[in-house]
Design a protein around this motif. Structure first.
Motif, PDB file in Angstrom:
ATOM      1  N   ASN A 175      14.070  -3.705  44.430  1.00 11.58           N
ATOM      2  CA  ASN A 175      13.058  -3.139  43.527  1.00 11.58           C
ATOM      3  C   ASN A 175      11.681  -3.036  44.181  1.00 11.58           C
ATOM      4  OD1 ASN A 175      14.873  -2.855  41.377  1.00 11.58           O
ATOM      5  ND2 ASN A 175      14.578  -4.984  40.751  1.00 11.58           N
ATOM      6  N   THR A 176      11.467  -3.789  45.234  1.00 17.31           N
ATOM      7  CA  THR A 176      10.158  -3.792  45.897  1.00 17.31           C
ATOM      8  C   THR A 176       9.894  -2.516  46.683  1.00 17.31           C
ATOM      9  OG1 THR A 176      11.196  -4.985  47.730  1.00 17.31           O
ATOM     10  CG2 THR A 176      10.014  -6.302  46.073  1.00 17.31           C
ATOM     11  N   LEU A 177      10.925  -1.704  46.914  1.00 14.33           N
ATOM     12  CA  LEU A 177      10.768  -0.458  47.663  1.00 14.33           C
ATOM     13  C   LEU A 177      10.714   0.728  46.698  1.00 14.33           C
ATOM     14  CD1 LEU A 177      13.247  -0.974  50.656  1.00 14.33           C
ATOM     15  CD2 LEU A 177      10.766  -1.226  50.661  1.00 14.33           C
ATOM     16  N   ALA A 178       9.719   1.542  46.845  1.00 20.71           N
ATOM     17  CA  ALA A 178       9.544   2.707  45.982  1.00 20.71           C
ATOM     18  C   ALA A 178      10.293   3.907  46.559  1.00 20.71           C
ATOM     19  CB  ALA A 178       8.065   3.019  45.827  1.00 20.71           C
ATOM     20  N   VAL A 179      11.601   3.771  46.643  1.00 24.60           N
ATOM     21  CA  VAL A 179      12.453   4.846  47.169  1.00 24.60           C
ATOM     22  C   VAL A 179      13.641   5.017  46.228  1.00 24.60           C
ATOM     23  CG1 VAL A 179      11.784   4.460  49.573  1.00 24.60           C
ATOM     24  CG2 VAL A 179      13.738   3.213  48.626  1.00 24.60           C
ATOM     25  N   ILE A 180      14.458   6.032  46.484  1.00 23.69           N
ATOM     26  CA  ILE A 180      15.626   6.301  45.654  1.00 23.69           C
ATOM     27  C   ILE A 180      16.626   5.150  45.784  1.00 23.69           C
ATOM     28  CG2 ILE A 180      17.537   7.881  45.234  1.00 23.69           C
ATOM     29  CD1 ILE A 180      15.788  10.096  46.463  1.00 23.69           C
ATOM     30  N   LYS A 181      17.140   4.688  44.657  1.00 23.83           N
ATOM     31  CA  LYS A 181      18.113   3.585  44.657  1.00 23.83           C
ATOM     32  C   LYS A 181      19.466   4.051  45.210  1.00 23.83           C
ATOM     33  CE  LYS A 181      16.003   0.186  42.257  1.00 23.83           C
ATOM     34  NZ  LYS A 181      15.960  -1.221  42.647  1.00 23.83           N
ATOM     35  N   ASN A 182      20.086   3.203  45.998  1.00 25.39           N
ATOM     36  CA  ASN A 182      21.399   3.536  46.555  1.00 25.39           C
ATOM     37  C   ASN A 182      22.434   3.794  45.473  1.00 25.39           C
ATOM     38  OD1 ASN A 182      20.435   3.360  49.160  1.00 25.39           O
ATOM     39  ND2 ASN A 182      21.129   1.241  49.477  1.00 25.39           N
ATOM     40  N   SER A 183      22.321   3.080  44.357  1.00 25.82           N
ATOM     41  CA  SER A 183      23.309   3.206  43.283  1.00 25.82           C
ATOM     42  C   SER A 183      23.292   4.579  42.623  1.00 25.82           C
ATOM     43  CB  SER A 183      23.074   2.131  42.225  1.00 25.82           C
ATOM     44  OG  SER A 183      21.752   2.182  41.733  1.00 25.82           O
ATOM     45  N   THR A 184      22.226   5.358  42.824  1.00 24.05           N
ATOM     46  CA  THR A 184      22.174   6.691  42.222  1.00 24.05           C
ATOM     47  C   THR A 184      22.983   7.707  43.027  1.00 24.05           C
ATOM     48  OG1 THR A 184      20.185   7.378  43.434  1.00 24.05           O
ATOM     49  CG2 THR A 184      19.864   6.213  41.330  1.00 24.05           C
ATOM     50  N   LYS A 185      23.292   7.375  44.275  1.00 19.97           N
ATOM     51  CA  LYS A 185      24.029   8.299  45.143  1.00 19.97           C
ATOM     52  C   LYS A 185      25.426   7.798  45.472  1.00 19.97           C
ATOM     53  CE  LYS A 185      20.607  11.237  45.620  1.00 19.97           C
ATOM     54  NZ  LYS A 185      20.682  12.621  45.095  1.00 19.97           N
ATOM     55  N   VAL A 186      25.540   6.494  45.756  1.00 19.03           N
ATOM     56  CA  VAL A 186      26.845   5.924  46.112  1.00 19.03           C
ATOM     57  C   VAL A 186      27.559   5.544  44.818  1.00 19.03           C
ATOM     58  CG1 VAL A 186      28.073   4.273  47.560  1.00 19.03           C
ATOM     59  CG2 VAL A 186      25.770   5.008  48.196  1.00 19.03           C
ATOM     60  N   THR A 187      28.177   6.512  44.207  1.00 20.22           N
ATOM     61  CA  THR A 187      28.846   6.309  42.925  1.00 20.22           C
ATOM     62  C   THR A 187      30.346   6.499  43.070  1.00 20.22           C
ATOM     63  OG1 THR A 187      28.679   8.642  42.306  1.00 20.22           O
ATOM     64  CG2 THR A 187      26.807   7.194  41.724  1.00 20.22           C
ATOM     65  N   ASP A 188      31.077   6.003  42.079  1.00 27.23           N
ATOM     66  CA  ASP A 188      32.522   6.164  42.099  1.00 27.23           C
ATOM     67  C   ASP A 188      32.889   7.639  42.015  1.00 27.23           C
ATOM     68  OD1 ASP A 188      34.906   4.430  42.233  1.00 27.23           O
ATOM     69  OD2 ASP A 188      35.463   5.418  40.355  1.00 27.23           O
ATOM     70  N   GLY A 189      32.104   8.405  41.239  1.00 28.02           N
ATOM     71  CA  GLY A 189      32.370   9.834  41.124  1.00 28.02           C
ATOM     72  C   GLY A 189      32.198  10.561  42.448  1.00 28.02           C
ATOM     73  N   PHE A 190      31.121  10.219  43.171  1.00 24.57           N
ATOM     74  CA  PHE A 190      30.909  10.829  44.492  1.00 24.57           C
ATOM     75  C   PHE A 190      32.057  10.484  45.423  1.00 24.57           C
ATOM     76  CE2 PHE A 190      29.484   9.983  48.862  1.00 24.57           C
ATOM     77  CZ  PHE A 190      29.212  11.281  49.262  1.00 24.57           C
ATOM     78  N   ALA A 191      32.451   9.193  45.452  1.00 22.87           N
ATOM     79  CA  ALA A 191      33.531   8.749  46.337  1.00 22.87           C
ATOM     80  C   ALA A 191      34.830   9.491  46.040  1.00 22.87           C
ATOM     81  CB  ALA A 191      33.729   7.241  46.198  1.00 22.87           C
ATOM     82  N   LYS A 192      35.168   9.588  44.752  1.00 26.57           N
ATOM     83  CA  LYS A 192      36.435  10.218  44.376  1.00 26.57           C
ATOM     84  C   LYS A 192      36.410  11.732  44.572  1.00 26.57           C
ATOM     85  CE  LYS A 192      38.621   6.811  41.389  1.00 26.57           C
ATOM     86  NZ  LYS A 192      38.212   5.719  42.248  1.00 26.57           N
ATOM     87  N   SER A 193      35.225  12.312  44.693  1.00 22.03           N
ATOM     88  CA  SER A 193      35.149  13.736  45.006  1.00 22.03           C
ATOM     89  C   SER A 193      35.570  13.999  46.450  1.00 22.03           C
ATOM     90  CB  SER A 193      33.734  14.268  44.776  1.00 22.03           C
ATOM     91  OG  SER A 193      32.829  13.806  45.784  1.00 22.03           O
ATOM     92  N   ILE A 194      35.546  12.968  47.272  1.00 22.76           N
ATOM     93  CA  ILE A 194      35.982  13.074  48.669  1.00 22.76           C
ATOM     94  C   ILE A 194      37.418  12.603  48.821  1.00 22.76           C
ATOM     95  CG2 ILE A 194      35.529  12.343  51.045  1.00 22.76           C
ATOM     96  CD1 ILE A 194      32.603  11.942  50.242  1.00 22.76           C
ATOM     97  N   CYS A 195      37.720  11.427  48.223  1.00 25.00           N
ATOM     98  CA  CYS A 195      39.077  10.874  48.304  1.00 25.00           C
ATOM     99  C   CYS A 195      39.366  10.114  47.012  1.00 25.00           C
ATOM    100  CB  CYS A 195      39.229   9.944  49.510  1.00 25.00           C
ATOM    101  SG  CYS A 195      40.880   9.204  49.646  1.00 25.00           S
ATOM    102  N   ILE A 196      40.408  10.508  46.309  1.00 23.90           N
ATOM    103  CA  ILE A 196      40.735   9.922  45.015  1.00 23.90           C
ATOM    104  C   ILE A 196      41.074   8.434  45.132  1.00 23.90           C
ATOM    105  CG2 ILE A 196      43.202  10.471  45.124  1.00 23.90           C
ATOM    106  CD1 ILE A 196      40.879  10.774  42.036  1.00 23.90           C
TER     107      ILE A 196
END
Length: 249
Positions: A175-196
């Motif tokens: 939370n101390t870093l004012a950048v995009i959170k990893n959890s907003t990009k590394v999601t189960d939906g993103f992963a399964k869009s590449i490999c189920i």
């Protein structure tokens, strides 16, 4: 115990023939012993070649019964190396590129250091990372700026990770870093869009670390990749220089 690496044929001969011809092989053997991680991996195909190139008959007779019926008996050295923990082939070629490693290089103590200038091509590094991840069952990613550099870092998933059952864990951005959170990009939906067969979860393994890590867990053993600058500089158009330290865990 899983085999650690592969020796090219001339180094295999030097290692195994030392007991029979110490004067001939002593210098090369001593240098080799500073780098080799045992047990090394070989197969029937390489052993036949080694015998033709001077491997002692006693060594051949000792090893061949163990190798002649193995499933990987006809594999190339590159394929054979992919089944070891460190995924490297020690060689006498001074201009070697991964997965080949010059046996007089700075590769020591089960650790490989790869340094690339900003202008140097990352292709060999990416191919080596692919080899390291080929049989992975779990990977853990730690990079506080993974999501911030997503245009580039998503290539870690798309170009490196294997398309089979894989547990992908990531460390959340603090939370101390004012950048995009990893959890907003590394999601189960993103992963399964590449490999189920991929699943995603959060990890605390490297929590609060400023360094960047990729921990690769596989049947052959666990490998940790620590990378300076960040994973985005593997794929970035104008990258910084990077250093990767790869070691057994």
């Amino acid at each position: 115990m899983a085999e650690k690496m592969v020796l090219n044929t001339s180094l295999l001969i030097a290692y195994e023939n030392m007991a029979f011809e110490p004067r001939k092989y002593q210098k090369k053997y001593k240098r080799l012993m500073k780098l080799i991680s045992l047990p090394y991996k070989t197969n029937k195909k390489q052993l036949i070649r080694a015998k033709a190139d001077g491997l002692n008959q006693t060594v051949y007779d000792r090893l061949m019964p163990q190798l002649q019926n193995e499933p990987d008996r006809d594999d190339s050295l590159e394929v054979l190396a992919s089944k070891t923990s460190l995924k490297v082939i020690l060689t006498e070629d001074e201009e070697a590129i991964l997965p080949y490693v010059y046996y007089r290089s700075s590769f020591i103590s089960n650790q490989i250091t790869i340094s690339l200038k900003a202008s140097e091509n990352r292709g060999d590094l990416v191919r080596y990372l692919q080899m390291l991840c080929f049989s992975a069952t779990r990977v853990t990613i730690c990079d506080n700026y993974l999501a911030q550099g997503w245009d580039n870092t998503q290539s870690l998933f798309r170009a490196v990770f294997p398309r089979n059952k894989l547990d992908i864990q990531f460390v959340e951005t603090p939370n101390t870093l004012a950048v995009i959170k990893n959890s907003t990009k590394v999601t189960d939906g993103f992963a399964k869009s590449i490999c189920i067969d991929w699943v995603v979860s959060e990890s605390t393994l490297y929590q609060s670390s400023h360094d960047r890590y990729l921990l690769i867990e596989a049947p052959q053993g666990n490998i940790e990749v620590m990378i300076s600058s960040g994973f985005d500089h593997i794929w970035k158009t104008n990258p910084k220089e990077i250093t990767c330290v790869i070691r057994e865990k």
